[in-house]
Design a protein around this motif. Structure first.
Motif, mmCIF file in Angstrom:
data_model
loop_
_atom_site.group_PDB
_atom_site.id
_atom_site.type_symbol
_atom_site.label_atom_id
_atom_site.label_comp_id
_atom_site.label_asym_id
_atom_site.label_seq_id
_atom_site.Cartn_x
_atom_site.Cartn_y
_atom_site.Cartn_z
ATOM 1 N N CYS A 12 -0.943 -3.876 43.865
ATOM 2 C CA CYS A 12 0.238 -4.700 44.132
ATOM 3 C C CYS A 12 0.506 -5.633 42.946
ATOM 4 N N THR A 13 1.569 -6.397 43.039
ATOM 5 C CA THR A 13 1.902 -7.310 41.945
ATOM 6 C C THR A 13 0.855 -8.407 41.790
ATOM 7 N N GLY A 14 0.203 -8.788 42.883
ATOM 8 C CA GLY A 14 -0.874 -9.772 42.802
ATOM 9 C C GLY A 14 -2.059 -9.224 42.012
ATOM 10 N N CYS A 15 -2.403 -7.967 42.283
ATOM 11 C CA CYS A 15 -3.475 -7.296 41.533
ATOM 12 C C CYS A 15 -3.075 -7.187 40.059
ATOM 13 N N LEU A 16 -1.836 -6.844 39.842
ATOM 14 C CA LEU A 16 -1.323 -6.693 38.476
ATOM 15 C C LEU A 16 -1.438 -8.012 37.718
ATOM 16 N N ALA A 17 -1.123 -9.112 38.373
ATOM 17 C CA ALA A 17 -1.226 -10.428 37.739
ATOM 18 C C ALA A 17 -2.673 -10.743 37.375
ATOM 19 N N ASN A 31 1.539 -2.681 25.547
ATOM 20 C CA ASN A 31 0.929 -1.365 25.356
ATOM 21 C C ASN A 31 0.349 -0.743 26.618
ATOM 22 N N TRP A 32 0.676 -1.301 27.772
ATOM 23 C CA TRP A 32 0.168 -0.727 29.020
ATOM 24 C C TRP A 32 1.121 -1.024 30.163
ATOM 25 N N GLU A 33 1.013 -0.221 31.219
ATOM 26 C CA GLU A 33 1.789 -0.446 32.433
ATOM 27 C C GLU A 33 1.121 0.277 33.597
ATOM 28 N N VAL A 34 1.378 -0.226 34.793
ATOM 29 C CA VAL A 34 0.866 0.402 36.007
ATOM 30 C C VAL A 34 2.062 0.812 36.853
ATOM 31 N N ASP A 35 2.070 2.082 37.269
ATOM 32 C CA ASP A 35 3.122 2.582 38.144
ATOM 33 C C ASP A 35 2.709 2.305 39.591
ATOM 34 N N LEU A 36 3.166 1.174 40.115
ATOM 35 C CA LEU A 36 2.800 0.785 41.480
ATOM 36 C C LEU A 36 3.449 1.667 42.543
ATOM 37 N N LYS A 37 4.480 2.437 42.166
ATOM 38 C CA LYS A 37 5.138 3.328 43.123
ATOM 39 C C LYS A 37 4.378 4.639 43.277
ATOM 40 N N ASN A 38 3.556 4.982 42.303
ATOM 41 C CA ASN A 38 2.745 6.194 42.362
ATOM 42 C C ASN A 38 1.580 5.950 43.329
ATOM 43 N N PRO A 39 1.297 6.880 44.230
ATOM 44 C CA PRO A 39 0.187 6.678 45.181
ATOM 45 C C PRO A 39 -1.162 6.441 44.488
ATOM 46 N N ALA A 62 -11.840 -7.247 35.491
ATOM 47 C CA ALA A 62 -10.830 -7.934 36.301
ATOM 48 C C ALA A 62 -11.073 -7.743 37.798
ATOM 49 N N GLY A 63 -12.030 -6.867 38.144
ATOM 50 C CA GLY A 63 -12.359 -6.666 39.558
ATOM 51 C C GLY A 63 -11.761 -5.410 40.166
ATOM 52 N N TYR A 64 -11.303 -4.498 39.330
ATOM 53 C CA TYR A 64 -10.678 -3.269 39.804
ATOM 54 C C TYR A 64 -11.358 -2.070 39.175
ATOM 55 N N ALA A 65 -10.926 -0.880 39.572
ATOM 56 C CA ALA A 65 -11.502 0.346 39.029
ATOM 57 C C ALA A 65 -10.397 1.200 38.415
ATOM 58 N N ALA A 66 -10.785 1.969 37.404
ATOM 59 C CA ALA A 66 -9.861 2.913 36.778
ATOM 60 C C ALA A 66 -10.649 4.157 36.387
ATOM 61 N N GLU A 67 -10.087 5.315 36.706
ATOM 62 C CA GLU A 67 -10.721 6.577 36.351
ATOM 63 C C GLU A 67 -9.743 7.376 35.510
ATOM 64 N N GLN A 68 -10.190 7.783 34.335
ATOM 65 C CA GLN A 68 -9.292 8.484 33.414
ATOM 66 C C GLN A 68 -8.842 9.807 34.010
ATOM 67 N N LEU A 69 -7.553 10.076 33.865
ATOM 68 C CA LEU A 69 -6.997 11.362 34.270
ATOM 69 C C LEU A 69 -7.266 12.364 33.159
ATOM 70 N N LYS A 70 -7.687 13.539 33.521
ATOM 71 C CA LYS A 70 -7.919 14.593 32.542
ATOM 72 C C LYS A 70 -6.589 15.257 32.236
ATOM 73 N N THR A 71 -6.334 15.486 30.944
ATOM 74 C CA THR A 71 -5.095 16.144 30.540
ATOM 75 C C THR A 71 -5.435 17.487 29.921
ATOM 76 N N ASN A 72 -4.452 18.347 29.883
ATOM 77 C CA ASN A 72 -4.638 19.679 29.290
ATOM 78 C C ASN A 72 -4.258 19.696 27.836
ATOM 79 N N ALA A 73 -3.870 18.562 27.302
ATOM 80 C CA ALA A 73 -3.414 18.501 25.922
ATOM 81 C C ALA A 73 -4.583 18.513 24.946
#
Length: 73
Positions: A12-17, A31-39, A62-73
């Motif tokens: 959410c925007t609170g998490c984003l802040a 240099n970064w952005e989060v698509d909050l509309k994407n599930p 910051a207290g959150y998790a992120a897992e890299q998406l694998k790309t075919n490129a």
């Protein structure tokens, strides 16, 4: 320039802040952005020489998790 994408737990925007200072410090304010509309709350980062580990560490610090998406490129 390489772009890295991650599924994140930034929901959410609170998490984003909360995560903004951490990602701004590592990646730079425009240099970064989060698509909050994407599930999966996809975080997209213009890497500028950064590694996925550096980005996931900033998100974790910051207290959150992120897992890299694998790309075919």
């Amino acid at each position: 320039m390489e772009t890295l994408k991650f599924n994140s737990t930034i929901k959410c925007t609170g998490c984003l802040a909360k995560v903004t200072p951490f990602l701004d410090e590592v990646a730079g304010a425009d240099n970064w952005e989060v698509d909050l509309k994407n599930p999966n709350k996809v975080l997209t980062v213009k890497a500028n020489g950064l590694t996925a580990d550096q980005i996931t560490k900033a998100v974790k610090d910051a207290g959150y998790a992120a897992e890299q998406l694998k790309t075919n490129a």
